[in-house]
Design a protein around this motif. Structure first.
Motif, mmCIF file in Angstrom:
data_model
loop_
_atom_site.group_PDB
_atom_site.id
_atom_site.type_symbol
_atom_site.label_atom_id
_atom_site.label_comp_id
_atom_site.label_asym_id
_atom_site.label_seq_id
_atom_site.Cartn_x
_atom_site.Cartn_y
_atom_site.Cartn_z
ATOM 1 N N GLY A 132 0.855 -1.163 0.149
ATOM 2 C CA GLY A 132 -0.125 -0.125 0.002
ATOM 3 C C GLY A 132 1.047 1.240 0.007
ATOM 4 N N ARG A 133 1.950 1.305 -0.519
ATOM 5 C CA ARG A 133 3.057 2.497 -0.638
ATOM 6 C C ARG A 133 2.679 2.942 -2.099
ATOM 7 N NH1 ARG A 133 7.261 -0.577 2.263
ATOM 8 N NH2 ARG A 133 7.400 -1.589 0.556
ATOM 9 N N ALA A 134 2.720 4.215 -2.160
ATOM 10 C CA ALA A 134 2.278 4.977 -3.309
ATOM 11 C C ALA A 134 3.541 5.412 -3.986
ATOM 12 C CB ALA A 134 1.596 6.213 -2.907
ATOM 13 N N SER A 135 3.568 5.421 -5.113
ATOM 14 C CA SER A 135 4.741 5.794 -6.209
ATOM 15 C C SER A 135 4.158 6.164 -7.420
ATOM 16 C CB SER A 135 5.775 4.525 -6.383
ATOM 17 O OG SER A 135 5.133 3.728 -7.036
ATOM 18 N N TYR A 136 5.081 7.178 -7.915
ATOM 19 C CA TYR A 136 4.955 7.619 -9.313
ATOM 20 C C TYR A 136 5.701 7.197 -10.320
ATOM 21 C CZ TYR A 136 8.316 11.183 -9.059
ATOM 22 O OH TYR A 136 9.588 11.830 -8.767
ATOM 23 N N ALA A 137 5.599 7.214 -11.587
ATOM 24 C CA ALA A 137 6.583 6.915 -12.459
ATOM 25 C C ALA A 137 6.361 7.843 -13.675
ATOM 26 C CB ALA A 137 6.234 5.363 -13.233
ATOM 27 N N VAL A 138 7.066 7.989 -14.599
ATOM 28 C CA VAL A 138 7.198 9.030 -15.701
ATOM 29 C C VAL A 138 7.600 8.304 -16.676
ATOM 30 C CG1 VAL A 138 7.844 11.137 -16.732
ATOM 31 C CG2 VAL A 138 7.497 10.903 -14.213
ATOM 32 N N GLN A 139 6.927 8.550 -18.032
ATOM 33 C CA GLN A 139 7.135 7.942 -19.277
ATOM 34 C C GLN A 139 7.177 9.393 -20.055
ATOM 35 O OE1 GLN A 139 4.820 4.691 -20.483
ATOM 36 N NE2 GLN A 139 6.358 3.390 -19.573
ATOM 37 N N ARG A 140 8.001 9.166 -21.255
ATOM 38 C CA ARG A 140 8.165 10.121 -22.298
ATOM 39 C C ARG A 140 8.142 9.507 -23.594
ATOM 40 N NH1 ARG A 140 12.238 13.856 -24.857
ATOM 41 N NH2 ARG A 140 11.238 15.952 -24.983
ATOM 42 N N ALA A 141 6.981 9.884 -24.232
ATOM 43 C CA ALA A 141 6.997 9.200 -25.711
ATOM 44 C C ALA A 141 6.811 7.520 -25.492
ATOM 45 C CB ALA A 141 7.902 9.716 -26.602
ATOM 46 N N GLY A 142 6.421 7.176 -24.315
ATOM 47 C CA GLY A 142 6.310 5.583 -24.173
ATOM 48 C C GLY A 142 7.598 5.042 -23.440
ATOM 49 N N LYS A 143 8.614 5.786 -23.338
ATOM 50 C CA LYS A 143 10.011 5.293 -22.957
ATOM 51 C C LYS A 143 9.989 5.712 -21.473
ATOM 52 C CE LYS A 143 14.031 5.570 -24.677
ATOM 53 N NZ LYS A 143 15.328 6.147 -25.343
ATOM 54 N N PRO A 144 10.512 4.725 -20.543
ATOM 55 C CA PRO A 144 10.478 4.799 -19.082
ATOM 56 C C PRO A 144 11.408 6.027 -18.812
ATOM 57 C CG PRO A 144 10.709 2.664 -19.315
ATOM 58 C CD PRO A 144 10.563 3.308 -20.726
ATOM 59 N N LEU A 145 11.066 7.243 -17.948
ATOM 60 C CA LEU A 145 12.063 8.339 -17.743
ATOM 61 C C LEU A 145 12.491 8.009 -16.226
ATOM 62 C CD1 LEU A 145 13.187 10.857 -19.110
ATOM 63 C CD2 LEU A 145 11.338 12.143 -17.770
ATOM 64 N N LEU A 146 11.416 8.011 -15.379
ATOM 65 C CA LEU A 146 11.364 7.697 -14.043
ATOM 66 C C LEU A 146 10.687 6.539 -13.657
ATOM 67 C CD1 LEU A 146 11.052 11.109 -12.135
ATOM 68 C CD2 LEU A 146 13.134 10.014 -12.926
ATOM 69 N N THR A 147 11.351 5.482 -13.045
ATOM 70 C CA THR A 147 10.444 4.158 -12.705
ATOM 71 C C THR A 147 9.770 4.352 -11.494
ATOM 72 O OG1 THR A 147 12.560 3.204 -11.716
ATOM 73 C CG2 THR A 147 12.059 2.804 -13.969
#
Lengths: 694, 694
Positions: A54-69
């Motif tokens: 139950g720990r929250a995280s965020y991830a960022v993708q740019r143009a479908g490629k992972p930027l931040l996991t």
């Protein structure tokens, strides 16, 4: 012996990216995606998920490629269990906004703010059932997110030990960064290292990923909170590390507040990153001061470089700099060169003892006997010039607090529209005295100092005084909200070139423009045309580069740092310093690589003239730029100041410069040839206005 | 604007090593050497100097080569100016000592303590005129130094924000380290990175320099102070970063105290570093407990692995582990295998709720209904076995404090000589409740927790109980002073192999022996001969390696961690576990590389038998060792347990083992051939005592 670590172990070893769910809230909250949102152009996406604990995280993708996991979210408190595990999603709110707003002065007249917004409300499923919002604003070229701790029964007051916020880069890269928590505040050279060789960094930290994508981590709207640093945890993963203060919690606030925005600017290249930095301003509140026509952007000279070089003194005595006679000389020089401001340091009582780290003798409305304040106010006004004040606290911030109204009343009474402040003491050594008399030591960027700086700026505004903070808290775009916070130092400026052992390397400004200056204007004090510091020690720059800095390094208040005697030796170059404005209607970065070179053009506010500045590093460099920014159908006179024959920062030829004019038009190409340590400055004079000749 | 930064700039850019002065105090205290001292063999030297600002630093050379360059000394306070600048040398005291002392139990019967000592008293020249001593003890294979803040008028109480202590490596290297300040306390795998890619590390941090020199940074005698971590500042320079606590100062003490010793062990190779780790013990105070014959080193089995694997529970219910019947079965098994101890977890009231991070229901003298304490005490005693207690606090340290006497009285009353403690909660989440009822959150290694652990150990000693702390403060050699502090976890033990997602890699133990275990014994819980965790998941080890761990990983209390049912399947291997002692008169590391392999021999206390343990990593490895350690003129029977045909941690052949005997004598050579994930264990049975046959 442990039960829960079984699951911890899973979490620690889970490298698989969560499968992307629908844009809308998925009910799968067990190790799964709970929400996703994308930038207006769809290229940047943010995915929120909850793991099995139950720990929250965020991830960022740019143009479908992972930027931040998957990067964690949450808080550690000093007096309560951390806000971390056992969360559920209460709701997800979404919004979109596309507006524009005007800067009263700045790099651009108008700034567009086009973003989508997603707020996820999280709540602990059991026990305290505390709630936390995370709000993401997603721009085409970056992401800002912040926490909100709403007013609630089981979290009335937040004593934050640290954030759990992470920034987990998906792959390797190169980082430009300067260390946090060391002795010398913010005034380090930027390091260039592999991303996984960063220690604990101040922001702005700029990163170039393996695929060329450029990322800058920073924060926006740092108010009533401690500044965020970046502690590399493992590999390419960073965690937020808040600046300590004198109290046990790094931040202490009643619930019902939002944190500063944590910002992730993203672009294809360094030039794009510069443009993406507008996000910092967009994430700040609009102007709270109302009419700010009293704010005076502009150039200034000052009784300063001779002190920095060690020839004059701040303290009283035979070499005292701030005498009536010296200041009149500087006023005369400023008036003759259409430079509106004259800074005077060492004008007040309090400098005679050991003031480093101890400003308790400083009196901010009491001039020394040899500084005739009334006469100088009269003299300056008669010459059409204003004085710029200087309040050096020696780090005794509470002592300054006790004099703020007096200090700015004094400034107002003497026609001083800008005051430069200073906090010269080591990291962790700011003196704070509480109303009960207890003494504490603060860090330059602690919550208390963040609040102190805003007290200074708000008090100054009452007296129509602008603030140029030195040894400040870093710039997080608050100039939008408080336009009288015109500039800061907070980095390694020209002053290091005064010192024999401290010369900035040729790459320094090409570093700064793509790192610290992404956060906001810096009072860098360019224009040392003599190219020499104490005892004639050589500055690692050509003379053309000194001119280029006026375009490359934006600040609404910009010094011509050299002495009148020295400027008298360079009348042709001085013309550019006279001409170049400090306020712009448009800015474009034509090319650049972090720490290597940068070519920037800016359009003068209220004029059709453009200015170009190019700076390089220790290598000779050549680039071709197309003059697409000029208006079609007009012939401009380009007044070019470029590195001359044999120009080289390592030899006496550092003064070699070629000054020439050319007629140019939109679409023409220009080759910018930079010498080692070189630069180039151009004024493009629009037709209809006669270019002044040298 | 600054005056003093002029000199700061010089300091920052001064890379030149100070010229070495005489051994005695030089009067040149302006940027110059003020004192120097060397190890007894003259190879290691420490140089103290003051820079132009009067800041003290130390540097270390080994055989004339710089090991650490000028590294700063001093303190930051939360309520006073830092102790840093403007220092002068008051006096330099020198001493030498060459003594030996006996361990009641340990790796060596006798330890030699041969060092030179130099104490430099520094005093601020102006203002507060505060004094600080720095004492260096220089051994042939390492350096320890500590600060003393004497009682003085202007520093009555020290509220330490952090130390300024630096460790500036003179050149690049490879570092083995685990991160500090993250969520999971100390239980990380060790990273292997370039030295300049370390983030913020816990100690022990082990470094191999470019020339092969091995260095371990750690601390000794951590008492009433916060633990030291290492924050990489820039390049290869580290600064001390004290563990935060709930209060604003990381350390708060009345003046008139000394800090823990900061230790720098130095050797030509990993094997030498292991021997150098004796410095940690030498820098601790002698035994304060008097007669410690009541302390019982020894092996133990336990009601534990079935819980870690998820088959039994700590809490009450149908799968409760700690039932009278289960414990009797373990007592029978222990008695049959001459294993003196039986650990029981989950025996007490308090486990039924969510105890992770919340041990407030734990009652340390109240067994569950299905655990017949009196009967089990009687039964164990009748079988010649003792029970080992378990006090899991769930991180509620104050709750445990309130029960200490009761808990250890209970243990004493039930014939329990050792208690395993536990603090299962995340980093920064220890619950502390002050006498006034105020609640705080502490870190596992904060000053308050350092003091808590010592309260536990001292109280336990009153009841003749020894402590095996899990999720503890790190080991800094206090077992010398408090011999009943027999072992700790504080690292990533066998338990991770129980979890499907968490298996330790094959190199793990070859890492641990040259990193964490340089600090002291670890309760690693080896001997899982089934080589399987939950749901039959495979452990990355051969069976021979499980035996080798009993020699390689020293601890006075060592578990045979697998279940009686599993051990019944491996009677031949079980013989080694029965034979191997836990107390030694001598220890030698025959070879090793950090994280690759290690071969260690130890001589059984009170016997002429030797034992050899060798562990490798994921590669097959072969080394030849010479049996120089055996007594001349004796023929030993070597009982060899080596990786068998095709042994490989990746396949079912992980159980392949060859068990054989050979006659050997001093000077013979043996080839140790390790399978991937493999190991080897040998008992060298001295003549005159018949080797027991399988």
């Amino acid at each position: 012996m442990k039960f829960v670590p079984l699951a911890l172990a899973f979490a620690a070893f889970s490298f698989s990216a969560p499968a992307l769910a629908q844009d809308d809230l998925s009910q799968k909250t067990d190790g799964n995606v709970v929400a996703r949102a994308a930038s207006p152009d769809g290229k940047l996406t943010v995915t929120i998920s909850l793991d099995n604990e139950g720990r929250a995280s965020y991830a960022v993708q740019r143009a479908g490629k992972p930027l931040l996991t998957d990067s964690r979210l949450g808080f550690l408190f000093t007096d309560a269990p951390k806000l971390d595990r056992g969360m559920s999603v209460v709701e997800v709110k979404r919004d979109k906004s596309d507006t524009s707003w005007n800067q009263p002065f700045g790099e651009w007249s108008t700034i567009r703010d086009n973003h989508t917004e997603m707020t996820v409300r999280l709540r602990e499923k059991a026990d305290l059932k505390r709630e936390m919002d995370v709000t993401f604003r997603i721009f085409d070229d970056g992401i800002g997110f912040r926490y909100t701790l709403p007013t609630q029964a089981n979290l009335k007051h937040a004593n934050i030990a640290d954030e759990l916020t992470e920034f987990a880069f998906a792959g390797p890269g190169t980082a430009w960064w300067k260390p946090a928590y060391l002795w010398n505040r913010e005034e380090y050279l930027y390091n260039k290292t592999p991303l996984d060789a960063v220690g604990t960094a101040q922001t702005v930290m700029t990163v170039k990923l393996a695929d060329g994508t450029h990322v800058a981590l920073h924060e926006a709207a740092l108010v009533d909170y401690a500044a965020m640093n970046l502690q590399r945890a493992e590999g390419n993963t960073f965690k937020a590390s808040l600046t300590p203060g004198a109290g046990a919690p790094k931040v202490s606030r009643d619930a019902g507040f939002s944190t500063p925005w944590r910002t992730i600017a993203v672009a294809d290249d360094a030039a794009g990153l510069y443009a993406a930095s507008r996000m910092t301003l967009n994430l700040n509140e609009p102007n709270k001061l109302g009419d700010v026509s009293w704010i005076k952007p502009g150039k200034f000279v000052g009784v300063w470089w001779n002190m920095i070089k060690g020839e004059w003194t701040w303290s009283r005595g035979p070499k005292h700099g701030a005498t009536t006679a010296h200041v009149k000389q500087y006023i005369d020089f400023a008036a003759a060169n259409h430079i509106p401001g004259v800074l005077v340091e060492g004008w007040n009582v309090g400098w005679d003892g050991n003031w480093f780290g101890n400003g308790k003798d400083m009196n901010f409305d009491q001039p020394t006997e040899d500084f005739d304040a009334a006469e100088l106010a009269r003299y300056a006004k008669a010459k059409g010039v204003y004085l710029i004040g200087h309040n050096e606290t020696g780090g005794s911030a509470s002592h300054y607090d006790s004099q703020l109204d007096r200090a700015f009343k004094y400034a107002q009474d003497h026609g001083i529209p800008v005051v430069k402040t200073g906090y010269v003491t080591d990291a962790g050594q700011i003196e704070r005295v509480d109303p009960d008399g207890s003494q504490h030591r603060e860090w330059h960027e602690s919550q208390w100092m963040v609040n102190h700086h805003l007290r200074v700026v708000e008090t100054a505004a009452k007296y129509h005084v602008s603030i140029d903070s030195h040894e400040p808290v870093k710039d997080t775009g608050l100039r939008r909200t408080y336009p009288n916070w015109v500039a800061r130092e907070g980095g390694r400026g020209m002053e290091y070139n005064a010192w024999e052992g401290g010369k900035n390397p040729p790459e320094h400004e090409a570093n700064m423009v793509f790192t610290q200056l992404l956060g906001g204007p810096m009072d860098f004090t360019p224009g040392v045309l003599s190219l020499s510091g104490s005892n004639g020690s050589a500055i690692k720059s050509t003379i053309a580069k000194q001119l280029a800095l006026y375009v490359v390094l934006y600040s609404p208040v910009v010094m011509a740092a050299d002495t009148p005697e020295n400027y008298a030796k360079y009348p042709r170059e001085m013309k550019f310093i006279r001409d170049v404005p400090t306020d712009w209607s448009d800015t474009r970065v034509l090319n650049g690589e972090v720490g290597d070179y940068a070519t920037i053009v800016r359009k003068a506010k209220g004029s059709d003239d453009w200015y170009l500045g190019a700076v390089g590093d220790e290598e000779a460099r050549s680039s071709t730029v197309t003059l697409d920014f000029l208006d079609a159908g007009k012939i401009y006179t380009a007044e070019i100041y470029r590195d001359g024959p044999g120009a080289d920062y390592r030899t006496d030829a550092r003064h070699s410069i070629t000054i020439e004019t050319r007629q140019v038009k939109k679409g023409d190409t220009l080759t910018i040839a930079l010498a080692p340590g070189g630069g180039e400055a151009i004024r493009f004079v629009a037709p209809g206005k006669k270019a002044r000749r040298r």
